[in-house]
Design an enzyme around this catalytic site. Structure first.
Site, mmCIF file in Angstrom:
data_model
loop_
_atom_site.group_PDB
_atom_site.id
_atom_site.type_symbol
_atom_site.label_atom_id
_atom_site.label_comp_id
_atom_site.label_asym_id
_atom_site.label_seq_id
_atom_site.Cartn_x
_atom_site.Cartn_y
_atom_site.Cartn_z
ATOM 1 N N GLY A 66 0.843 -1.199 0.000
ATOM 2 C CA GLY A 66 0.000 0.000 0.000
ATOM 3 C C GLY A 66 0.873 1.241 0.000
ATOM 4 N N PHE A 67 0.363 2.321 0.560
ATOM 5 C CA PHE A 67 1.117 3.574 0.515
ATOM 6 C C PHE A 67 2.438 3.444 1.264
ATOM 7 C CE2 PHE A 67 -3.088 5.274 -0.530
ATOM 8 C CZ PHE A 67 -2.741 6.016 -1.636
ATOM 9 N N ASP A 123 -1.250 3.122 8.751
ATOM 10 C CA ASP A 123 -2.503 2.915 9.496
ATOM 11 C C ASP A 123 -2.351 1.998 10.702
ATOM 12 O OD1 ASP A 123 -3.780 4.480 7.695
ATOM 13 O OD2 ASP A 123 -5.138 2.954 6.918
ATOM 14 N N GLU A 145 -18.659 10.352 0.200
ATOM 15 C CA GLU A 145 -18.407 10.193 -1.233
ATOM 16 C C GLU A 145 -19.308 9.114 -1.838
ATOM 17 O OE1 GLU A 145 -13.821 11.864 -1.305
ATOM 18 O OE2 GLU A 145 -14.137 9.763 -0.878
ATOM 19 N N VAL A 170 1.228 -12.307 5.204
ATOM 20 C CA VAL A 170 2.135 -12.495 6.341
ATOM 21 C C VAL A 170 1.295 -12.878 7.558
ATOM 22 C CG1 VAL A 170 3.762 -11.347 7.884
ATOM 23 C CG2 VAL A 170 3.860 -10.926 5.421
HETATM 24 C C1 LIG Z 1 -12.163 3.893 0.986
HETATM 25 C C2 LIG Z 1 -10.985 4.661 1.529
HETATM 26 C C3 LIG Z 1 -10.805 5.983 1.174
HETATM 27 C C4 LIG Z 1 -9.729 6.701 1.674
HETATM 28 N N1 LIG Z 1 -9.561 8.009 1.290
HETATM 29 C C5 LIG Z 1 -8.474 8.677 1.704
HETATM 30 C C6 LIG Z 1 -8.230 10.013 1.249
HETATM 31 O O1 LIG Z 1 -9.026 10.579 0.504
HETATM 32 N N2 LIG Z 1 -7.076 10.623 1.646
HETATM 33 C C7 LIG Z 1 -6.177 10.013 2.461
HETATM 34 O O2 LIG Z 1 -5.133 10.589 2.772
HETATM 35 N N3 LIG Z 1 -6.384 8.778 2.923
HETATM 36 C C8 LIG Z 1 -7.501 8.087 2.558
HETATM 37 N N4 LIG Z 1 -7.718 6.818 2.999
HETATM 38 C C9 LIG Z 1 -6.756 6.232 3.969
HETATM 39 C C10 LIG Z 1 -5.514 5.764 3.283
HETATM 40 O O3 LIG Z 1 -5.832 4.992 2.156
HETATM 41 C C11 LIG Z 1 -4.694 4.973 4.296
HETATM 42 O O4 LIG Z 1 -4.382 5.806 5.353
HETATM 43 C C12 LIG Z 1 -3.415 4.436 3.678
HETATM 44 O O5 LIG Z 1 -3.731 3.532 2.646
HETATM 45 C C13 LIG Z 1 -2.554 3.766 4.733
HETATM 46 O O6 LIG Z 1 -1.423 3.234 4.133
HETATM 47 P P1 LIG Z 1 -0.760 1.903 4.709
HETATM 48 O O7 LIG Z 1 0.445 1.639 3.894
HETATM 49 O O8 LIG Z 1 -0.652 2.000 6.163
HETATM 50 O O9 LIG Z 1 -1.868 0.794 4.443
HETATM 51 P P2 LIG Z 1 -2.496 0.330 3.078
HETATM 52 O O10 LIG Z 1 -2.359 1.345 2.025
HETATM 53 O O11 LIG Z 1 -3.860 -0.133 3.433
HETATM 54 O O12 LIG Z 1 -1.602 -0.903 2.670
HETATM 55 C C14 LIG Z 1 -1.591 -2.091 3.389
HETATM 56 C C15 LIG Z 1 -0.931 -3.136 2.530
HETATM 57 O O13 LIG Z 1 -0.633 -4.263 3.295
HETATM 58 C C16 LIG Z 1 -1.126 -5.422 2.666
HETATM 59 N N5 LIG Z 1 -1.390 -6.352 3.743
HETATM 60 C C17 LIG Z 1 -2.279 -6.252 4.744
HETATM 61 N N6 LIG Z 1 -2.162 -7.283 5.587
HETATM 62 C C18 LIG Z 1 -1.169 -8.053 5.085
HETATM 63 C C19 LIG Z 1 -0.573 -9.264 5.506
HETATM 64 N N7 LIG Z 1 -0.945 -9.883 6.608
HETATM 65 N N8 LIG Z 1 0.392 -9.797 4.743
HETATM 66 C C20 LIG Z 1 0.808 -9.184 3.620
HETATM 67 N N9 LIG Z 1 0.286 -8.022 3.178
HETATM 68 C C21 LIG Z 1 -0.682 -7.473 3.922
HETATM 69 C C22 LIG Z 1 -2.330 -4.940 1.897
HETATM 70 O O14 LIG Z 1 -2.656 -5.833 0.863
HETATM 71 C C23 LIG Z 1 -1.795 -3.624 1.385
HETATM 72 O O15 LIG Z 1 -0.972 -3.828 0.271
HETATM 73 C C24 LIG Z 1 -8.797 6.078 2.533
HETATM 74 C C25 LIG Z 1 -8.986 4.748 2.886
HETATM 75 C C26 LIG Z 1 -10.064 4.047 2.394
HETATM 76 C C27 LIG Z 1 -10.255 2.610 2.769
#
Ligand SMILES: Cc1cc2nc3c(=O)[nH]c(=O)nc-3n(C[C@H](O)[C@H](O)[C@H](O)COP(=O)(O)OP(=O)(O)OC[C@H]3O[C@@H](n4cnc5c(N)ncnc54)[C@H](O)[C@@H]3O)c2cc1C
Length: 501
Positions: free
Chosen positions: A29-30, A329, A191, A95
């Site tokens: 993800g991000f 997150d 939205e 994982v």
């Molecule tokens: C519908 C929606 C709309 C949003 N809109 C906004 C917005 O407009 N602006 C904004 O700033 N933020 C927004 N967000 C929040 C933003 O998307 C998150 O804060 C951001 O994606 C967090 O990044 P991350 O890398 O922590 O997690 P994520 O981007 O969720 O990435 C997690 C990654 O880990 C992987 N993963 C999870 N568990 C496992 C595991 N056990 N083993 C291997 N891989 C795993 C997933 O497949 C994914 O690739 C939104 C979220 C959602 C759900």
């Protein structure tokens, strides 16, 4: 992807011949993607393990669910994004364990188990939907966290209009099919509600014969007293008024206490209860951090908050494990919000620290989040935005939303097609991505009924080998039998057709 394990012996799947510092990144993800990219020039070998093969741009999921964008536009293959980054490789797998003492990450996919060793680790597994202890609601009210969720919702939303047309043609009451309920009045809920209302009043207006789509009821429910709480009271009120102008019913101070196939039960602050008959429900309320947070907390004693987020040190590392960074997150630090920029900036910080340590540089100052602002769209040409003390509404905020999202969509190809699709939807009344299949609607619940999910549908690696071995044996036995027959009949060495003359 199923989390189930097999009897297979876990295998080490480290980078072959790696003599460099090994960085394992969990998640694409991000946090995962930006952390990996930030290590592009570092003298390391990176293994990114993620349970999907794509990088998901979650902020635009609602546009996939409502037929504006295709799933490919917001979820490019991670492998393709990282194709030119030679020090990074991508492995598919969920994982299930991180062993901080052994420095290993264990993942599973379809019964195959993989173990990777790390010298540094970045955990960015994000968060899932929370039903506040009512996980059974999920069967009838899908969340909005993945491509699967968005496609299922697309199928359910467009499917409800189809079923309503069918019912209305027969003279049946179809109110329950033409009622759409969105639970959660944060940005995603706002939205979704706005887009479903626009679908009903603009996009589908001329397409049906037996139903009047503009009479569809769209309800947005939240237990909080205002919509978009983080945006402040003024913008919340402005958004509520805009939604109501679009035809959305906003129910605040209302808690969902029951969800079933046909509708949901709501309880208001004053104790009044109401049942809403609605086949299509969307759950956009509450998040729960990845269960990996709990696993890491058990090994370090780091605290978990109510959403399961793990408390990290100010430099994003785990107490007692300076080689392990947790970002995005999953973390609870200084009340940071669950937004993309927290994950991106945190991952870049972790990558810089890993690279700096290898180069012998002093440690950075504690992680400091730079808030670039927040925005949410309500309908076409209408959005709200906050940037520092500035509050924007309407068309200007919408233009900003457009620009920011264009910048952050990954890949030139995706940006170009997204712009084309936005033209179609915002200037015209069409939507290019209305296709939905029966499997999209029912696949999730069908898989949930299998004990081990998709793993039940494929052979375990051991079984596959056993079958190959059985076939090889059968073939060898047939060959041996033929040898015996040739020897017994003294036919060995005789030319084909000889002796027949
Ligand atoms: C519908 C929606 C709309 C949003 N809109 C906004 C917005 O407009 N602006 C904004 O700033 N933020 C927004 N967000 C929040 C933003 O998307 C998150 O804060 C951001 O994606 C967090 O990044 P991350 O890398 O922590 O997690 P994520 O981007 O969720 O990435 C997690 C990654 O880990 C992987 N993963 C999870 N568990 C496992 C595991 N056990 N083993 C291997 N891989 C795993 C997933 O497949 C994914 O690739 C939104 C979220 C959602 C759900």
């Amino acid at each position: 992807m199923s989390t189930s394990t097999s009897n297979e012996t876990p295998r080490s799947d480290d980078q072959p011949d790696s003599t460099r510092h090994r960085v394992v990144v969990v998640g694409s993800g991000f946090g995962g993607l930006f952390g990996t990219k930030a290590l592009k020039r570092a003298d390391v070998d990176i293994t990114m393990v993620a349970k999907t093969t794509h990088h998901l741009f979650q902020p635009l999921l609602y546009q996939v669910a409502t037929g504006i964008l295709s799933e490919g536009e917001i979820a490019p293959p991670t492998r393709e994004v990282l194709a030119k980054q030679k020090n990074a490789r991508v492995l598919l797998g969920e994982v299930t364990d991180i062993d901080l003492e052994a420095r290993t990450v264990t993942s599973h996919v379809l019964g195959r188990t993989t173990v990777n060793h790390y010298d540094s680790l970045i955990v960015a597994a994000g968060a899932g939907q929370s039903y506040f202890g009512n996980d059974h609601f999920a069967e009838f009210a899908p969340g909005m966290k993945s491509i699967d969720d968005a496609l299922e919702l697309r199928g359910r939303i467009f499917g409800a209009f189809e079923m309503a047309e069918l019912g209305a043609s027969r003279g049946e009451n179809v109110d329950h099919l033409l009622t759409f309920v969105v639970v959660g009045a944060g940005p995603t809920g706002v939205e979704m509600a706005g887009q479903i209302a626009e679908l009903a009043t603009r996009t589908l207006k001329r397409d049906f014969r037996a139903i009047e789509t503009h009479t569809a009821r769209v309800v947005l429910i939240d237990a909080a007293p205002q919509v978009l709480p983080p945006f402040g009271r003024k913008l919340g009120l402005w958004t509520k008024e805009r939604l109501e102008r679009l035809g959305v019913e906003v129910m605040l101070g209302a808690m969902v206490t029951g969800v079933d196939e046909r509708g949901l039960q709501v309880k208001f602050k004053n104790g009044r209860e109401e049942r809403i008959e609605a086949v299509t429900k969307v759950w956009a309320a509450g998040v729960q951090a990845s269960p990996l947070s709990k696993r890491l907390s058990e090994q370090t004693g780091a605290p978990l908050d109510r959403a399961g987020r793990i408390g990290v040190n100010p430099d994003l590392t785990l107490p007692g494990y300076p080689e392990v960074f947790v970002v995005g997150d999953m973390i609870a630090l200084d009340n940071l919000p669950g937004v993309a920029q927290v994950a991106i900036q945190g991952a870049k910080y972790a990558a810089k620290e890993i690279d700096g340590r290898l180069k012998g540089k002093p440690a950075q100052k504690p992680f400091k989040y730079f808030d670039k602002g927040s925005m949410a769209t309500i309908s076409r040409f209408n959005a709200v935005a906050t940037i520092g003390k500035i509050r924007l509404t309407g068309f200007i905020a919408w233009l900003m939303w457009l620009a920011v999202h264009l910048v952050y969509i990954t890949g030139f190809k995706n940006r170009t097609t997204a712009v084309l699709h936005w033209f179609v939807s915002f200037l015209g009344r069409g939507r290019s991505e209305r296709t939905a299949t029966e499997q999209q609607i029912f696949g999730r619940t069908a898989l949930a009924r299998l004990g081990r999910g998709a793993t039940d549908l494929v052979s375990a690696p051991g079984e596959l080998d056993a079958e190959a071995e059985r076939l090889r044996r059968t073939e060898l036995e047939a060959q041996a039998a033929e040898e015996v027959r040739l020897t017994d009949s003294s036919a060995r060495g005789t030319k084909v057709g000889a002796g027949k003359a």
